[in-house]
Scaffold this active site. Structure first.
Site, PDB file in Angstrom:
ATOM      1  N   LYS A   1       0.909  -1.274  -0.070  1.00  0.00           N
ATOM      2  CA  LYS A   1       0.013   0.296  -0.135  1.00  0.00           C
ATOM      3  C   LYS A   1       1.143   1.314   0.003  1.00  0.00           C
ATOM      4  CE  LYS A   1      -3.894   2.037   1.061  1.00  0.00           C
ATOM      5  NZ  LYS A   1      -3.745   3.103   0.001  1.00  0.00           N
TER       6      LYS A   1
ATOM      7  N   LYS B   1       5.722   2.447   8.296  1.00  0.00           N
ATOM      8  CA  LYS B   1       4.543   2.995   8.780  1.00  0.00           C
ATOM      9  C   LYS B   1       3.279   2.016   9.054  1.00  0.00           C
ATOM     10  CE  LYS B   1       5.171   7.367   6.091  1.00  0.00           C
ATOM     11  NZ  LYS B   1       4.836   8.512   5.273  1.00  0.00           N
TER      12      LYS B   1
ATOM     13  N   LYS C   1       4.716   2.026  -3.347  1.00  0.00           N
ATOM     14  CA  LYS C   1       5.127   3.563  -3.687  1.00  0.00           C
ATOM     15  C   LYS C   1       5.016   3.332  -5.133  1.00  0.00           C
ATOM     16  CE  LYS C   1       4.782   7.355  -1.619  1.00  0.00           C
ATOM     17  NZ  LYS C   1       4.234   7.858  -0.482  1.00  0.00           N
TER      18      LYS C   1
ATOM     19  N   THR D   1      -3.535  12.898   7.127  1.00  0.00           N
ATOM     20  CA  THR D   1      -2.176  12.947   7.586  1.00  0.00           C
ATOM     21  C   THR D   1      -1.825  14.256   8.374  1.00  0.00           C
ATOM     22  OG1 THR D   1      -1.743  12.100   5.150  1.00  0.00           O
ATOM     23  CG2 THR D   1       0.072  13.407   6.506  1.00  0.00           C
TER      24      THR D   1
ATOM     25  N   ASN E   1      -1.224  19.637   1.007  1.00  0.00           N
ATOM     26  CA  ASN E   1      -2.303  18.611   1.545  1.00  0.00           C
ATOM     27  C   ASN E   1      -1.972  18.605   2.971  1.00  0.00           C
ATOM     28  OD1 ASN E   1      -2.819  15.719   2.963  1.00  0.00           O
ATOM     29  ND2 ASN E   1      -4.449  16.286   1.709  1.00  0.00           N
TER      30      ASN E   1
ATOM     31  N   SER F   1      -6.544   5.836   5.135  1.00  0.00           N
ATOM     32  CA  SER F   1      -6.497   4.736   3.648  1.00  0.00           C
ATOM     33  C   SER F   1      -6.790   3.293   4.189  1.00  0.00           C
ATOM     34  CB  SER F   1      -5.097   4.829   3.224  1.00  0.00           C
ATOM     35  OG  SER F   1      -5.051   6.027   2.052  1.00  0.00           O
TER      36      SER F   1
HETATM   37  P1  NAD Z   1       1.366  18.564  -1.794  1.00  0.00           P
HETATM   38  O1  NAD Z   1       1.808  18.307  -3.107  1.00  0.00           O
HETATM   39  O2  NAD Z   1       0.029  18.782  -1.486  1.00  0.00           O
HETATM   40  O3  NAD Z   1       2.030  19.942  -1.104  1.00  0.00           O
HETATM   41  C1  NAD Z   1       3.585  19.959  -1.329  1.00  0.00           C
HETATM   42  C2  NAD Z   1       4.064  21.552  -0.702  1.00  0.00           C
HETATM   43  O4  NAD Z   1       5.246  21.571  -0.593  1.00  0.00           O
HETATM   44  C3  NAD Z   1       3.265  22.484  -1.600  1.00  0.00           C
HETATM   45  O5  NAD Z   1       2.966  23.612  -0.657  1.00  0.00           O
HETATM   46  C4  NAD Z   1       4.633  22.889  -2.312  1.00  0.00           C
HETATM   47  O6  NAD Z   1       4.604  24.293  -2.869  1.00  0.00           O
HETATM   48  C5  NAD Z   1       5.867  22.620  -1.317  1.00  0.00           C
HETATM   49  N1  NAD Z   1       7.098  22.479  -2.118  1.00  0.00           N
HETATM   50  C6  NAD Z   1       7.318  21.746  -2.992  1.00  0.00           C
HETATM   51  N2  NAD Z   1       8.567  21.595  -3.272  1.00  0.00           N
HETATM   52  C7  NAD Z   1       8.983  22.634  -2.414  1.00  0.00           C
HETATM   53  C8  NAD Z   1      10.500  22.986  -1.910  1.00  0.00           C
HETATM   54  N3  NAD Z   1      11.546  22.717  -3.009  1.00  0.00           N
HETATM   55  N4  NAD Z   1      10.676  23.845  -0.914  1.00  0.00           N
HETATM   56  C9  NAD Z   1       9.463  24.281  -0.233  1.00  0.00           C
HETATM   57  N5  NAD Z   1       8.424  23.777  -0.450  1.00  0.00           N
HETATM   58  C10 NAD Z   1       8.167  23.210  -1.387  1.00  0.00           C
HETATM   59  O7  NAD Z   1       2.008  17.337  -1.084  1.00  0.00           O
HETATM   60  P2  NAD Z   1       1.508  16.740   0.511  1.00  0.00           P
HETATM   61  O8  NAD Z   1       0.681  15.601   0.087  1.00  0.00           O
HETATM   62  O9  NAD Z   1       1.226  17.842   1.223  1.00  0.00           O
HETATM   63  O10 NAD Z   1       2.806  15.974   0.867  1.00  0.00           O
HETATM   64  C11 NAD Z   1       4.029  16.880   1.456  1.00  0.00           C
HETATM   65  C12 NAD Z   1       4.824  15.825   2.191  1.00  0.00           C
HETATM   66  O11 NAD Z   1       4.142  14.940   3.127  1.00  0.00           O
HETATM   67  C13 NAD Z   1       5.796  14.694   1.152  1.00  0.00           C
HETATM   68  O12 NAD Z   1       7.012  14.510   1.675  1.00  0.00           O
HETATM   69  C14 NAD Z   1       4.695  13.740   1.282  1.00  0.00           C
HETATM   70  O13 NAD Z   1       5.258  12.475   0.842  1.00  0.00           O
HETATM   71  C15 NAD Z   1       4.406  13.617   2.587  1.00  0.00           C
HETATM   72  N6  NAD Z   1       3.149  12.700   2.954  1.00  0.00           N
HETATM   73  C16 NAD Z   1       1.752  13.156   2.611  1.00  0.00           C
HETATM   74  C17 NAD Z   1       0.862  12.525   2.664  1.00  0.00           C
HETATM   75  C18 NAD Z   1      -0.523  12.609   2.386  1.00  0.00           C
HETATM   76  O14 NAD Z   1      -1.363  11.972   2.530  1.00  0.00           O
HETATM   77  N7  NAD Z   1      -0.593  13.711   1.422  1.00  0.00           N
HETATM   78  C19 NAD Z   1       0.950  11.200   3.718  1.00  0.00           C
HETATM   79  C20 NAD Z   1       2.180  10.773   4.063  1.00  0.00           C
HETATM   80  C21 NAD Z   1       3.202  11.583   3.926  1.00  0.00           C
END
Ligand code: NAD
Length: 429
Positions: free
Chosen positions: A85, A109, A121, A205, A236, A363
């Protein structure tokens, strides 16, 4: 597998630089965790890489009539516990090594929050910010056609990640259902509610991170009311988190996106920023008075939450971090060397594999609801998530305390055990 590499500097002197390779850092911690648990070398040999990784080439008809061919990956780390997953990332910087590391983190996780899954992934090398709605639809459907043989509700279940959302999950679910010729909501999670999504998935998250912040603040005797919080990333994870912190009475003094950061020592107007951000988590472009992401991370604050991308806190800036608690919403934001520096400085790090596991937990709830065809209320989901996260936090925190190790190594020990045991019972090692 060293955490530091020796390279030639400009002046031809040998310099020690940090190893920023996520896969190698992850393997280092897995090895340490298995050693501490007393497992033989063969278990590490099995778990250091995904069991399988599929590379696909996806031709997509663009709106101007041309065809572009995109590269995508799907990695399945270990399926001894159950189906794999994990999310699918759309980003120009996606690499095979990154997808491999992310699949291993998903296994950890799932172990930490005790789900009946292994980790998987996926990723596609693309920039969705430069693609139209229909081009994204064709790319999403093409990816599912390319990987359909190895995924499915009882094999490998994708979900959203960076730059993918519930609309993309809906297209992918529809494509998979057409290929299999039956409705398959359990093929993917993070779907819109009307297509079998779960209440609370969108903010799961951030909700899980919030619960970890509450638990860490209790241990550090920090009152969340009035605590100064800095969040890197406003997508997100970051935007919902800023909102939850704001609602809990904390002062969110800094946020950022890929283009810069905003700072106000009296607290930012989070509701206004949420209203103005675009679907890619961009908001700072609307402001003239911005600071850099580097400056943001070094702001004087109580709680720092990296919620954007990897390798943000490194040996270069770890000495300048002023927060008392760092809670990793993003995957891999802190290097191993930086973890060591922060820990020595008495800063509590709640590691990614624990802090961001709320997403995969809900999820899992979504998949359970799809399988049983019976859906829970928002309150039920939230209570179940809280129970899971609090117990996972306690387990990892107490392991760290009793073994006198940092929470990252403790989390890996907790996370790797179930998968190692399941592999052993199956006779694989
Ligand atoms: P997202 O695409 O919704 O948002 C990413 C954010 O990071 C945006 O605001 C973007 O502008 C910013 N960003 C991108 N590049 C950047 C940089 N170089 N410097 C600073 N900011 C930058 O992504 P998300 O889903 O919020 O995921 C963010 C992190 O959380 C990732 O590492 C992801 O793997 C992790 N994560 C997300 C989830 C989920 O359910 N969405 C779950 C577990 C982990």
């Amino acid at each position: 597998m060293e955490d530091k590499d020796v390279v030639e500097g400009k002046d031809n002197k040998k310099k020690v630089t940090e190893n920023l390779n996520l896969l190698q850092s992850t393997q280092t911690v897995i090895k340490n965790a298995l050693n501490k648990l007393g497992y033989p070398e063969q278990v590490y040999e099995l778990l250091k890489e995904p069991l399988r990784i599929l590379t696909v080439r996806i031709p997509v008809r663009m709106d101007d009539g041309s065809v572009r061919v995109f590269t995508g990956y799907r990695a399945q780390h270990n399926d001894a516990v159950g189906p794999t997953k994990g999310g699918v990332r759309f980003h120009p910087d996606v690499t095979e090594d990154e997808v491999k590391a992310l699949s291993i983190w998903m296994s950890l996780k799932c172990g930490i929050v005790d789900l009946p899954y292994g980790g998987g992934k996926g990723g596609i090398v693309c920039d969705p910010r430069e693609m139209s709605f229909r081009e994204l639809e064709r790319l999403s459907r093409g990816y599912v056609r390319a990987i359909s043989q190895i995924v499915g509700p009882t094999k490998d279940i994708p979900a959203p990640d960076v730059f993918t959302n519930s609309q993309i999950m809906a297209w992918m679910m529809d494509e998979y259902s057409r290929i299999r010729e039956f409705d398959s909501p359990g093929f993917i999670t993070g779907k819109p509610l009307v297509l079998g999504g779960s209440h609370g998935r969108e903010s799961a998250t951030a909700k899980g991170v919030t619960i970890c912040i509450e638990e860490a603040a209790k241990r550090k005797e920090i009152d969340l009311m009035g605590a100064r919080v800095v969040v890197q990333g406003f997508g997100n994870a970051g935007s919902y988190l800023a909102k939850f912190m704001h609602d809990a009475g904390a002062k969110v003094i800094g946020i950022s996106d890929a283009y810069g950061a905003l700072y106000d020592e009296d607290g930012l107007d989070i509701d206004y920023l949420l209203d103005r951000r675009d679907s890619f988590g961009t908001v700072t472009k609307l402001f003239k008075d911005t600071i850099t992401n580097k400056e943001l991370l070094e702001l004087d604050c109580d709680i720092l939450v990296p919620a954007a991308i990897e390798n943000q806190i490194t040996a270069e800036n770890a000495h300048n971090i002023k927060a008392s608690i760092v809670v990793e919403a993003a995957n891999g934001p802190t290097t191993l060397e930086a973890t060591r520096i922060l820990t020595e400085r008495g800063i509590l790090i709640v590691p990614d594999v624990l802090a961001s596991s709320g997403g995969v937990t809900v999820s899992y709830f979504e998949w359970v609801q799809n399988n049983q065809g019976y859906y829970w209320t928002e309150e039920e989901v939230e209570q179940k998530l809280r129970d899971v996260m609090v117990s996972a936090f306690e387990n990892v925190y107490n392991t760290a305390l009793s073994r006198q190790i940092d929470m990252r190594l403790a989390a890996y020990m907790v996370g790797v055990r179930k998968m190692a045991e399941a592999s052993r019972f199956r006779g694989w090692v």
